[in-house]
Scaffold this active site. Structure first.
Site, PDB file in Angstrom:
ATOM      1  N   ARG A 254      -4.728   6.176  21.847  1.00 17.87           N
ATOM      2  CA  ARG A 254      -6.174   6.251  22.019  1.00 17.87           C
ATOM      3  C   ARG A 254      -6.626   5.038  22.822  1.00 17.87           C
ATOM      4  O   ARG A 254      -5.995   3.986  22.798  1.00 17.87           O
ATOM      5  CB  ARG A 254      -6.884   6.256  20.668  1.00 17.87           C
ATOM      6  CG  ARG A 254      -6.530   7.423  19.746  1.00 17.87           C
ATOM      7  CD  ARG A 254      -7.195   7.244  18.398  1.00 17.87           C
ATOM      8  NE  ARG A 254      -6.970   8.373  17.512  1.00 17.87           N
ATOM      9  CZ  ARG A 254      -5.942   8.483  16.664  1.00 17.87           C
ATOM     10  NH1 ARG A 254      -5.043   7.499  16.614  1.00 17.87           N
ATOM     11  NH2 ARG A 254      -5.807   9.535  15.885  1.00 17.87           N
TER      12      ARG A 254
ATOM     13  N   LYS B 131      -6.094   4.589  14.039  1.00 17.75           N
ATOM     14  CA  LYS B 131      -7.360   5.085  13.511  1.00 17.75           C
ATOM     15  C   LYS B 131      -7.148   5.656  12.114  1.00 17.75           C
ATOM     16  O   LYS B 131      -6.187   6.379  11.862  1.00 17.75           O
ATOM     17  CB  LYS B 131      -7.912   6.180  14.432  1.00 17.75           C
ATOM     18  CG  LYS B 131      -9.219   6.794  13.969  1.00 17.75           C
ATOM     19  CD  LYS B 131      -9.637   7.888  14.932  1.00 17.75           C
ATOM     20  CE  LYS B 131     -10.902   8.574  14.461  1.00 17.75           C
ATOM     21  NZ  LYS B 131     -11.305   9.678  15.377  1.00 17.75           N
TER      22      LYS B 131
ATOM     23  N   HIS C 273      -9.652   9.952  27.459  1.00 17.97           N
ATOM     24  CA  HIS C 273      -9.208  10.717  26.291  1.00 17.97           C
ATOM     25  C   HIS C 273      -8.411  11.956  26.717  1.00 17.97           C
ATOM     26  O   HIS C 273      -7.500  12.384  26.010  1.00 17.97           O
ATOM     27  CB  HIS C 273     -10.394  11.129  25.427  1.00 17.97           C
ATOM     28  CG  HIS C 273      -9.996  11.620  24.065  1.00 17.97           C
ATOM     29  ND1 HIS C 273      -9.365  10.809  23.133  1.00 17.97           N
ATOM     30  CD2 HIS C 273     -10.088  12.840  23.485  1.00 17.97           C
ATOM     31  CE1 HIS C 273      -9.115  11.509  22.038  1.00 17.97           C
ATOM     32  NE2 HIS C 273      -9.541  12.745  22.226  1.00 17.97           N
TER      33      HIS C 273
ATOM     34  N   ARG D  21      -4.813  11.326  27.018  1.00 17.05           N
ATOM     35  CA  ARG D  21      -4.136  11.485  25.717  1.00 17.05           C
ATOM     36  C   ARG D  21      -3.815  12.961  25.473  1.00 17.05           C
ATOM     37  O   ARG D  21      -2.715  13.304  25.027  1.00 17.05           O
ATOM     38  CB  ARG D  21      -5.029  10.925  24.618  1.00 17.05           C
ATOM     39  CG  ARG D  21      -4.545  11.137  23.186  1.00 17.05           C
ATOM     40  CD  ARG D  21      -5.437  10.344  22.241  1.00 17.05           C
ATOM     41  NE  ARG D  21      -5.475  10.880  20.894  1.00 17.05           N
ATOM     42  CZ  ARG D  21      -4.611  10.566  19.928  1.00 17.05           C
ATOM     43  NH1 ARG D  21      -3.622   9.735  20.171  1.00 17.05           N
ATOM     44  NH2 ARG D  21      -4.735  11.078  18.709  1.00 17.05           N
TER      45      ARG D  21
ATOM     46  N   HIS E 149      -2.366  11.669  14.097  1.00 19.06           N
ATOM     47  CA  HIS E 149      -3.332  12.577  13.493  1.00 19.06           C
ATOM     48  C   HIS E 149      -3.208  12.553  11.970  1.00 19.06           C
ATOM     49  O   HIS E 149      -2.111  12.388  11.434  1.00 19.06           O
ATOM     50  CB  HIS E 149      -3.108  14.014  13.977  1.00 19.06           C
ATOM     51  CG  HIS E 149      -3.563  14.242  15.380  1.00 19.06           C
ATOM     52  ND1 HIS E 149      -3.129  15.297  16.147  1.00 19.06           N
ATOM     53  CD2 HIS E 149      -4.430  13.546  16.170  1.00 19.06           C
ATOM     54  CE1 HIS E 149      -3.699  15.246  17.342  1.00 19.06           C
ATOM     55  NE2 HIS E 149      -4.490  14.192  17.370  1.00 19.06           N
TER      56      HIS E 149
ATOM     57  N   TYR F 284      -2.761  21.735  20.660  1.00 18.84           N
ATOM     58  CA  TYR F 284      -1.730  21.718  21.698  1.00 18.84           C
ATOM     59  C   TYR F 284      -0.834  22.951  21.607  1.00 18.84           C
ATOM     60  O   TYR F 284      -0.237  23.353  22.607  1.00 18.84           O
ATOM     61  CB  TYR F 284      -0.937  20.412  21.609  1.00 18.84           C
ATOM     62  CG  TYR F 284      -1.891  19.248  21.618  1.00 18.84           C
ATOM     63  CD1 TYR F 284      -2.667  18.986  22.744  1.00 18.84           C
ATOM     64  CD2 TYR F 284      -2.093  18.467  20.479  1.00 18.84           C
ATOM     65  CE1 TYR F 284      -3.593  17.962  22.740  1.00 18.84           C
ATOM     66  CE2 TYR F 284      -3.017  17.439  20.473  1.00 18.84           C
ATOM     67  CZ  TYR F 284      -3.770  17.187  21.606  1.00 18.84           C
ATOM     68  OH  TYR F 284      -4.706  16.191  21.603  1.00 18.84           O
TER      69      TYR F 284
END
Length: 362
Positions: free
Chosen positions: A205, A229, A308, A311, A333, A342
């Site tokens: 990120r 994150k 982004h 990514r 994630h 994806y």
């Protein structure tokens, strides 16, 4: 605490005194579990809501800090409907459906805390009536829908390498008649290409890139130690691997980082810039990296490309060679539900399922 969290914590501390006491109590309750960045968004959402309450005459308070619990208790469904209309139709700063959903979710969290968790001195809930409990929490964006929006707006296959090469050389040809742009590119092309390469070869990120320190880099093992994150343990950095191409670009940039940007010993940031009027390099900001990628993307012929989406580009490419669980771990994630995007972008699982069906019936 990482750089961005520190900034957001300072902003949160500035805004909290302007909130009602019960909001301050709610933030204290959530602080061990949520990042300062998330809580800052909560407070901004409450600021918008309280401003609207006072403007509509639904609160008689002169400022947000004195809005009463009783005024929240007496809100009606038509009031909530009016607020939703305000968010979607106001002339300045109209919100998307996703943003409206998030703002309502912030309110639901606060009202739930006040009505189900917090107690007064007699052990009764602080809020006796919770109007937000009547608001349905609709899921706005499904992985399949998100994938559909990304189609054609990310880099695919050879484009990943071509974009990095364009930053190295192609951009200079494009701006050959612009001396200022050409000078800036000559100064920063190795750094800029390195940042793009790192994201396209690791899926980091932008906030994770900004927070990287020189000591976080383990070149021999092609690994970085990253504040991820959602991880509130301020002492732990997650190891994240990157591909060999990023290693080459990192080595190139590291070799000129000191001489090109005159980085003082106290500056630990991996990616630095010399700001206007300054002589020494300091940590690049999130906004600077975002603007940098957009600048190159437009010249590259991909105007929808953002930092982004780099990514997303990595993730789509990575998923083609790996399963959903490895992709989830690489991207950091919280659940595979987010990573499902994806699967839809590559159509991998559906095409495989069709082939298996054909094989079984042949």
């Amino acid at each position: 605490m990482n750089i961005q969290k520190g900034i957001d914590r300072a902003k949160l501390d500035e805004k909290i005194p302007m909130m009602p006491w019960y909001v301050q109590q709610f933030i204290d309750y959530k602080l061990p579990d949520l990042s300062p960045s998330t809580l800052l968004e909560y407070v901004r959402d409450y600021e918008t809501f309280f401003n609207w309450l006072r403007a509509e005459g639904l609160s008689q308070s002169e400022d947000n800090g004195h809005i009463l619990l009783e005024e929240l208790e007496t809100l009606r469904m038509e009031s909530v409907t009016g607020y939703r209309l305000y968010l979607t139709t106001r002339r300045e700063g109209t919100n998307s459906r996703i943003t409206v959903s998030r703002k309502l979710s912030s309110l639901r969290s606060l009202f739930h805390y006040l009505s189900q968790i917090a107690e007064d001195e007699n052990f009764y809930p602080l809020l006796k009536r919770n109007i937000m409990a009547k608001i349905e929490n609709k899921r706005i964006h499904k992985p399949k829908d998100t994938a559909a929006k990304l189609k054609g707006k990310i880099l695919e296959e050879e484009e990943l390498i071509e974009f990095i090469s364009f930053i190295h050389e192609g951009y200079a040809e494009d701006v050959a008649n612009n001396k200022q742009a050409l000078y800036a590119h000559g100064l920063n092309k190795e750094r800029d290409a390195c940042i793009a390469s790192l994201i396209l070869n690791s899926g980091l990120r932008v906030s994770e890139v900004v927070n990287l320190n020189i000591d976080d880099l383990d070149l021999p093992n092609k690994m970085l130690h990253v504040f991820r994150k959602g991880n509130n343990d301020e002492t732990f950095k997650t190891p994240v691997y990157f591909r060999n191409q990023a290693k080459d670009d990192l080595e190139h940039y590291i070799n000129l980082r000191q001489s090109r940007y005159h980085v003082p010993k106290r500056e630990k940031a991996l990616f630095v810039a010399i700001r206007n009027g300054q002589k020494e390099g300091t940590r690049m900001t999130k906004r600077a990296i975002q603007a940098m990628i957009i600048k190159y993307a437009k010249r590259f012929g991909k105007p929808f490309l953002t930092v982004h989406k780099l990514r997303h580009s990595f993730a789509t490419d990575y998923y083609l060679q790996n399963d959903i669980y490895k992709t989830k771990e690489q991207l950091g994630h919280a659940s595979t539900e987010t990573t499902e995007v994806y699967a839809h972008l590559t159509d991998k699982t559906m095409s495989q399922a069709i082939e298996r069906r054909n094989e079984s019936t042949s």
